[in-house]
Motif scaffolding. Structure first.
Motif, PDB file in Angstrom:
ATOM      1  N   LYS A   6       6.904 -11.683  -7.265  1.00  0.00           N
ATOM      2  CA  LYS A   6       7.173 -11.426  -8.676  1.00  0.00           C
ATOM      3  C   LYS A   6       6.897  -9.962  -9.012  1.00  0.00           C
ATOM      4  O   LYS A   6       7.660  -9.326  -9.746  1.00  0.00           O
ATOM      5  N   ALA A   7       5.821  -9.410  -8.451  1.00  0.00           N
ATOM      6  CA  ALA A   7       5.482  -8.000  -8.686  1.00  0.00           C
ATOM      7  C   ALA A   7       6.545  -7.082  -8.086  1.00  0.00           C
ATOM      8  O   ALA A   7       6.922  -6.074  -8.689  1.00  0.00           O
ATOM      9  N   LEU A   8       7.033  -7.425  -6.910  1.00  0.00           N
ATOM     10  CA  LEU A   8       8.066  -6.603  -6.270  1.00  0.00           C
ATOM     11  C   LEU A   8       9.370  -6.650  -7.054  1.00  0.00           C
ATOM     12  O   LEU A   8      10.067  -5.640  -7.175  1.00  0.00           O
ATOM     13  N   GLU A   9       9.709  -7.812  -7.603  1.00  0.00           N
ATOM     14  CA  GLU A   9      10.895  -7.928  -8.451  1.00  0.00           C
ATOM     15  C   GLU A   9      10.729  -7.085  -9.718  1.00  0.00           C
ATOM     16  O   GLU A   9      11.673  -6.445 -10.178  1.00  0.00           O
ATOM     17  N   PHE A  10       9.524  -7.092 -10.269  1.00  0.00           N
ATOM     18  CA  PHE A  10       9.241  -6.313 -11.470  1.00  0.00           C
ATOM     19  C   PHE A  10       9.479  -4.824 -11.212  1.00  0.00           C
ATOM     20  O   PHE A  10      10.025  -4.117 -12.051  1.00  0.00           O
ATOM     21  N   GLU A  11       9.073  -4.356 -10.037  1.00  0.00           N
ATOM     22  CA  GLU A  11       9.267  -2.951  -9.668  1.00  0.00           C
ATOM     23  C   GLU A  11      10.739  -2.558  -9.611  1.00  0.00           C
ATOM     24  O   GLU A  11      11.092  -1.426  -9.912  1.00  0.00           O
ATOM     25  N   GLN A  12      11.591  -3.493  -9.223  1.00  0.00           N
ATOM     26  CA  GLN A  12      13.007  -3.192  -9.024  1.00  0.00           C
ATOM     27  C   GLN A  12      13.817  -3.197 -10.314  1.00  0.00           C
ATOM     28  O   GLN A  12      14.973  -2.790 -10.313  1.00  0.00           O
ATOM     29  N   ARG A  13      13.228  -3.627 -11.418  1.00  0.00           N
ATOM     30  CA  ARG A  13      13.952  -3.685 -12.688  1.00  0.00           C
ATOM     31  C   ARG A  13      14.353  -2.299 -13.167  1.00  0.00           C
ATOM     32  O   ARG A  13      13.671  -1.317 -12.917  1.00  0.00           O
ATOM     33  N   LYS A  14      15.443  -2.263 -13.902  1.00  0.00           N
ATOM     34  CA  LYS A  14      15.864  -1.007 -14.522  1.00  0.00           C
ATOM     35  C   LYS A  14      14.981  -0.758 -15.738  1.00  0.00           C
ATOM     36  O   LYS A  14      14.735  -1.655 -16.528  1.00  0.00           O
ATOM     37  N   MET A  15      14.536   0.468 -15.864  1.00  0.00           N
ATOM     38  CA  MET A  15      13.637   0.816 -16.963  1.00  0.00           C
ATOM     39  C   MET A  15      14.253   1.867 -17.877  1.00  0.00           C
ATOM     40  O   MET A  15      13.564   2.650 -18.497  1.00  0.00           O
ATOM     41  N   LYS A  16      15.565   1.920 -17.958  1.00  0.00           N
ATOM     42  CA  LYS A  16      16.233   2.923 -18.788  1.00  0.00           C
ATOM     43  C   LYS A  16      16.773   2.285 -20.055  1.00  0.00           C
ATOM     44  O   LYS A  16      17.131   1.123 -20.071  1.00  0.00           O
ATOM     45  N   SER A  17      16.816   3.086 -21.075  1.00  0.00           N
ATOM     46  CA  SER A  17      17.332   2.714 -22.396  1.00  0.00           C
ATOM     47  C   SER A  17      16.745   1.388 -22.890  1.00  0.00           C
ATOM     48  O   SER A  17      17.466   0.443 -23.190  1.00  0.00           O
ATOM     49  N   LEU A  18      15.438   1.361 -22.998  1.00  0.00           N
ATOM     50  CA  LEU A  18      14.740   0.167 -23.465  1.00  0.00           C
ATOM     51  C   LEU A  18      14.379   0.318 -24.936  1.00  0.00           C
ATOM     52  O   LEU A  18      14.077   1.414 -25.400  1.00  0.00           O
ATOM     53  N   SER A  19      14.373  -0.792 -25.632  1.00  0.00           N
ATOM     54  CA  SER A  19      13.908  -0.775 -27.012  1.00  0.00           C
ATOM     55  C   SER A  19      12.380  -0.798 -27.012  1.00  0.00           C
ATOM     56  O   SER A  19      11.741  -1.031 -25.980  1.00  0.00           O
ATOM     57  N   THR A  20      11.809  -0.578 -28.154  1.00  0.00           N
ATOM     58  CA  THR A  20      10.352  -0.566 -28.269  1.00  0.00           C
ATOM     59  C   THR A  20       9.773  -1.927 -27.893  1.00  0.00           C
ATOM     60  O   THR A  20       8.761  -2.007 -27.185  1.00  0.00           O
ATOM     61  N   GLU A  64       3.928   3.218 -21.271  1.00  0.00           N
ATOM     62  CA  GLU A  64       3.014   3.388 -22.400  1.00  0.00           C
ATOM     63  C   GLU A  64       3.045   4.814 -22.945  1.00  0.00           C
ATOM     64  O   GLU A  64       2.891   5.027 -24.140  1.00  0.00           O
ATOM     65  N   LYS A  65       3.256   5.777 -22.067  1.00  0.00           N
ATOM     66  CA  LYS A  65       3.362   7.166 -22.519  1.00  0.00           C
ATOM     67  C   LYS A  65       4.550   7.301 -23.461  1.00  0.00           C
ATOM     68  O   LYS A  65       4.486   7.958 -24.494  1.00  0.00           O
ATOM     69  N   ARG A  66       5.648   6.650 -23.120  1.00  0.00           N
ATOM     70  CA  ARG A  66       6.855   6.698 -23.955  1.00  0.00           C
ATOM     71  C   ARG A  66       6.623   5.951 -25.270  1.00  0.00           C
ATOM     72  O   ARG A  66       7.152   6.345 -26.314  1.00  0.00           O
ATOM     73  N   LEU A  67       5.819   4.895 -25.251  1.00  0.00           N
ATOM     74  CA  LEU A  67       5.537   4.137 -26.463  1.00  0.00           C
ATOM     75  C   LEU A  67       4.730   4.977 -27.449  1.00  0.00           C
ATOM     76  O   LEU A  67       4.966   4.933 -28.667  1.00  0.00           O
ATOM     77  N   LYS A  68       3.773   5.722 -26.950  1.00  0.00           N
ATOM     78  CA  LYS A  68       2.901   6.490 -27.826  1.00  0.00           C
ATOM     79  C   LYS A  68       3.609   7.685 -28.438  1.00  0.00           C
ATOM     80  O   LYS A  68       3.255   8.137 -29.516  1.00  0.00           O
ATOM     81  N   GLY A  69       4.598   8.223 -27.749  1.00  0.00           N
ATOM     82  CA  GLY A  69       5.375   9.337 -28.281  1.00  0.00           C
ATOM     83  C   GLY A  69       4.661  10.660 -28.129  1.00  0.00           C
ATOM     84  O   GLY A  69       3.562  10.761 -27.595  1.00  0.00           O
ATOM     85  N   LYS A  70       5.309  11.710 -28.625  1.00  0.00           N
ATOM     86  CA  LYS A  70       4.749  13.050 -28.550  1.00  0.00           C
ATOM     87  C   LYS A  70       3.676  13.228 -29.608  1.00  0.00           C
ATOM     88  O   LYS A  70       3.827  12.746 -30.735  1.00  0.00           O
TER      89      LYS A  70
END
Length: 74
Positions: A6-20, A64-70
């Motif tokens: 399950k962890a390895l599958e999680f790593e392979q997910r696309k992480m682009k253009s995600l909503s909050t 999380e860095k992207r969630l917190k913003g600049k």
């Protein structure tokens, strides 16, 4: 072993253009996977499990860095 898969599958997910809300879900899922893998690591002391946890932590921090913003300039 199911948890590791399950962890390895999680790593392979696309992480682009995600909503909050997607980012929050990913962060929470990563945290839970890391905690569960840590319980297994405590018993087996397998370096492969530690490597998986490190990679998941890197993904979690990135999201999380992207969630917190600049930070605001004062």
């Amino acid at each position: 072993m199911e948890l590791i898969n399950k962890a390895l599958e999680f790593e392979q997910r696309k992480m682009k253009s995600l909503s909050t809300s997607d980012r929050i879900k990913i962060s929470r899922e990563a945290k839970q996977l890391i905690l569960d893998l840590n319980q297994i690591y405590k018993q087996k002391k397998d370096d492969r499990i530690m490597d998986i946890m490190k990679r998941l932590t890197a993904i979690k921090r990135k999201v999380e860095k992207r969630l917190k913003g600049k930070p605001l300039m004062a």
